[in-house]
Design a protein around this motif. Structure first.
Motif, PDB file in Angstrom:
ATOM      1  N   LEU A   8       8.098   6.550  -8.193  1.00 50.02           N
ATOM      2  CA  LEU A   8       8.618   5.277  -8.188  1.00 50.02           C
ATOM      3  C   LEU A   8       9.795   5.184  -9.511  1.00 50.02           C
ATOM      4  O   LEU A   8       9.552   6.065 -10.546  1.00 50.02           O
ATOM      5  CB  LEU A   8       7.438   4.112  -8.461  1.00 50.02           C
TER       6      LEU A   8
ATOM      7  N   LYS B 273       0.668  -1.181   0.070  1.00 46.93           N
ATOM      8  CA  LYS B 273       0.142   0.001  -0.024  1.00 46.93           C
ATOM      9  C   LYS B 273       0.833   1.354  -0.080  1.00 46.93           C
ATOM     10  O   LYS B 273       0.517   2.128  -0.800  1.00 46.93           O
ATOM     11  CB  LYS B 273      -0.965  -0.001   1.213  1.00 46.93           C
ATOM     12  N   PRO B 274       1.876   1.579   0.801  1.00 51.01           N
ATOM     13  CA  PRO B 274       2.694   2.535   0.729  1.00 51.01           C
ATOM     14  C   PRO B 274       3.291   2.932  -0.666  1.00 51.01           C
ATOM     15  O   PRO B 274       3.521   4.140  -0.932  1.00 51.01           O
ATOM     16  CB  PRO B 274       3.951   2.354   1.768  1.00 51.01           C
ATOM     17  N   LEU B 275       3.466   1.768  -1.382  1.00 48.58           N
ATOM     18  CA  LEU B 275       4.195   2.222  -2.738  1.00 48.58           C
ATOM     19  C   LEU B 275       3.122   2.749  -3.730  1.00 48.58           C
ATOM     20  O   LEU B 275       3.192   3.534  -4.657  1.00 48.58           O
ATOM     21  CB  LEU B 275       4.438   0.861  -3.430  1.00 48.58           C
TER      22      LEU B 275
ATOM     23  N   MET C 209       7.061   6.829   2.330  1.00 51.20           N
ATOM     24  CA  MET C 209       6.023   6.400   1.641  1.00 51.20           C
ATOM     25  C   MET C 209       5.083   5.892   2.635  1.00 51.20           C
ATOM     26  O   MET C 209       3.760   6.142   2.505  1.00 51.20           O
ATOM     27  CB  MET C 209       6.277   5.383   0.638  1.00 51.20           C
ATOM     28  N   SER C 210       5.255   5.057   3.672  1.00 49.35           N
ATOM     29  CA  SER C 210       4.430   4.378   4.383  1.00 49.35           C
ATOM     30  C   SER C 210       3.754   5.632   5.503  1.00 49.35           C
ATOM     31  O   SER C 210       2.645   5.527   5.754  1.00 49.35           O
ATOM     32  CB  SER C 210       5.075   3.366   5.501  1.00 49.35           C
TER      33      SER C 210
ATOM     34  N   ARG D 298      -2.195  10.414   4.763  1.00 46.47           N
ATOM     35  CA  ARG D 298      -3.245  10.897   3.835  1.00 46.47           C
ATOM     36  C   ARG D 298      -4.708  10.204   4.240  1.00 46.47           C
ATOM     37  O   ARG D 298      -5.448  10.678   3.708  1.00 46.47           O
ATOM     38  CB  ARG D 298      -2.603  10.490   2.228  1.00 46.47           C
TER      39      ARG D 298
ATOM     40  N   LEU E 249       3.705   8.830   4.695  1.00 44.04           N
ATOM     41  CA  LEU E 249       2.526   9.506   3.734  1.00 44.04           C
ATOM     42  C   LEU E 249       1.258   8.834   3.587  1.00 44.04           C
ATOM     43  O   LEU E 249       0.149   9.313   3.471  1.00 44.04           O
ATOM     44  CB  LEU E 249       3.438   9.841   2.425  1.00 44.04           C
ATOM     45  N   TYR E 250       1.441   7.422   3.522  1.00 47.25           N
ATOM     46  CA  TYR E 250       0.096   6.674   3.523  1.00 47.25           C
ATOM     47  C   TYR E 250      -0.882   6.942   4.631  1.00 47.25           C
ATOM     48  O   TYR E 250      -1.921   7.050   4.295  1.00 47.25           O
ATOM     49  CB  TYR E 250       0.442   5.093   3.271  1.00 47.25           C
TER      50      TYR E 250
ATOM     51  N   TYR F 201      10.201  12.974  -2.243  1.00 47.11           N
ATOM     52  CA  TYR F 201      10.391  11.887  -1.326  1.00 47.11           C
ATOM     53  C   TYR F 201      11.792  11.711  -0.885  1.00 47.11           C
ATOM     54  O   TYR F 201      12.287  11.628   0.319  1.00 47.11           O
ATOM     55  CB  TYR F 201      10.139  10.575  -1.934  1.00 47.11           C
TER      56      TYR F 201
ATOM     57  N   MET G 116       1.683   5.274  -2.660  1.00 48.28           N
ATOM     58  CA  MET G 116       2.119   7.018  -2.562  1.00 48.28           C
ATOM     59  C   MET G 116       2.986   7.082  -3.730  1.00 48.28           C
ATOM     60  O   MET G 116       2.929   8.328  -4.383  1.00 48.28           O
ATOM     61  CB  MET G 116       2.543   7.061  -1.238  1.00 48.28           C
ATOM     62  N   GLY G 117       4.059   6.395  -3.971  1.00 47.67           N
ATOM     63  CA  GLY G 117       5.059   6.578  -4.728  1.00 47.67           C
ATOM     64  C   GLY G 117       4.608   6.673  -6.204  1.00 47.67           C
ATOM     65  O   GLY G 117       4.939   7.668  -6.981  1.00 47.67           O
TER      66      GLY G 117
END
Lengths: 148, 188
Positions: free
Chosen positions: A18, A7-9, B168-169, B175, B171-172, B153, A11-12
């Motif tokens: 990415l 899931k965090p990917l 990323m984590s 958000r 930010l996830y 990032y 965001m990228g």
């Protein structure tokens, strides 16, 4: 890859951060996973809602004067240290004069001299306590317990 | 500014060179402000606290290892000041619950990049500001840096001293929280 790790990917992928290979892997996953595809769409909407918004930013003048404010505060601290040293010297001289000219004179009533001694000793105790605390605090790193 | 340039500036700072420190301050003042804003929410306090943090950093610069990046170390000083500020604010408001509730509803100021805007758009900005205010400070911090100020990032990872995967984590999670708060305010 585990769903939660994936899931965090998203965001990228959303922010175009990415690599090409990572993006392809995300796209392949999105084809199979309705939940991630739905979530990505919601994040896209969020990005659209906040598009062209930014948090309040100081005006150009504030940025121009930023360093001078920092500099003034640095200087002010030096000033305060000098003022403190001066105050301690003058205060010490005052205490010495008080003892020599007032407390050692026998024509003042004993109770007045006792009261004056209590005030002076109390004041000195407070002063030493504050100085000791400041000295102790300056020896340890105040920020070492802060976790990032 | 690369690590070598920064390291040599830091070495000059350790010898009391304030011009070298001015270069450091001018380079990092913006992210310092945004990080502080993420914690305290008020632009005036954020500006003030970020400047105080630079003063404290200069006072303790001799303890800093100049082979490392400056900002992650500075960040811990800034965060400490912001947390102390929030604790003081909380204590100050303990006697006045009404005032606290009122202040809690004050949104983080959000403005349009393009000043021409409708009333609807302005209302949306206020709601976004309110939603931001309700986030955890840590979530707000990363949202402000990436979502509202467009830091990459890599820049965020360098600033906060965390890996890109963590950016990323975080930010996830942030958000998702922002989306939840906006939904509560009727923004879908």
């Amino acid at each position: 890859m585990q769903e939660d790790n994936f899931k965090p990917l998203l965001m990228g992928y959303l922010d175009s951060e990415l690599t090409e290979l990572e993006s392809i892997r995300v796209e392949q996953h999105l084809e199979q996973c309705a939940e991630c595809a739905r979530e990505l769409e919601e994040f896209r909407r969020l990005k659209e809602v906040t598009r062209n918004m930014r948090v309040a930013t100081p005006d150009a003048r504030s940025w121009d004067e930023y360093w001078s404010h920092v500099y003034n505060r640095l200087e002010r601290r030096v000033g305060w240290v000098l003022v403190s040293i001066g105050a301690i010297l003058i205060l010490s001289y005052g205490v010495y004069s008080l003892i020599a000219k007032f407390l050692l004179r026998s024509d003042f009533p004993l109770i007045v001299r006792f009261g004056a001694v209590a005030i002076v000793v109390g004041f000195c105790t407070l002063l030493i306590s504050v100085l000791r605390e400041r000295l102790f605090m300056s020896r340890i790193d105040k920020y070492e317990r802060i976790k990032r | 500014m690369n690590l070598a340039d920064e390291g040599s500036l830091i070495e000059r700072c350790k010898n009391g060179d304030r011009e070298a420190f001015a270069s450091i301050v001018n380079h990092y003042m913006r992210p310092a402000y945004y990080v502080a804003l993420g914690y305290v929410g008020s632009p005036e306090d954020a500006l003030d606290l970020s400047q105080d943090a630079f003063v404290n950093a200069f006072r303790h610069i001799k303890r800093f290892d100049s082979s490392r990046k400056f900002f992650p170390w500075f960040y811990s000083i800034l965060k400490n000041l912001c947390m102390n500020h929030l604790t003081r604010e909380r204590r100050r408001h303990e006697s006045s619950i009404d005032e606290m509730a009122e202040e809690g509803s004050v949104p983080i100021p959000v403005e349009a990049i393009n000043p021409e805007q409708s009333a609807v758009r302005r209302d949306l900005e206020v709601k976004v500001g309110m939603a931001l205010r309700r986030l955890r400070a840590k979530d707000r911090e990363i949202i402000i840096l990436q979502h509202f100020q467009d830091y990459s990032y890599q820049e965020i990872a360098d600033l906060l001293g965390i890996p890109i995967g963590t950016v990323m984590s975080r930010l996830y999670g942030a958000r998702r929280a922002l989306r939840r708060e906006l939904e509560k305010l009727g923004v879908t």
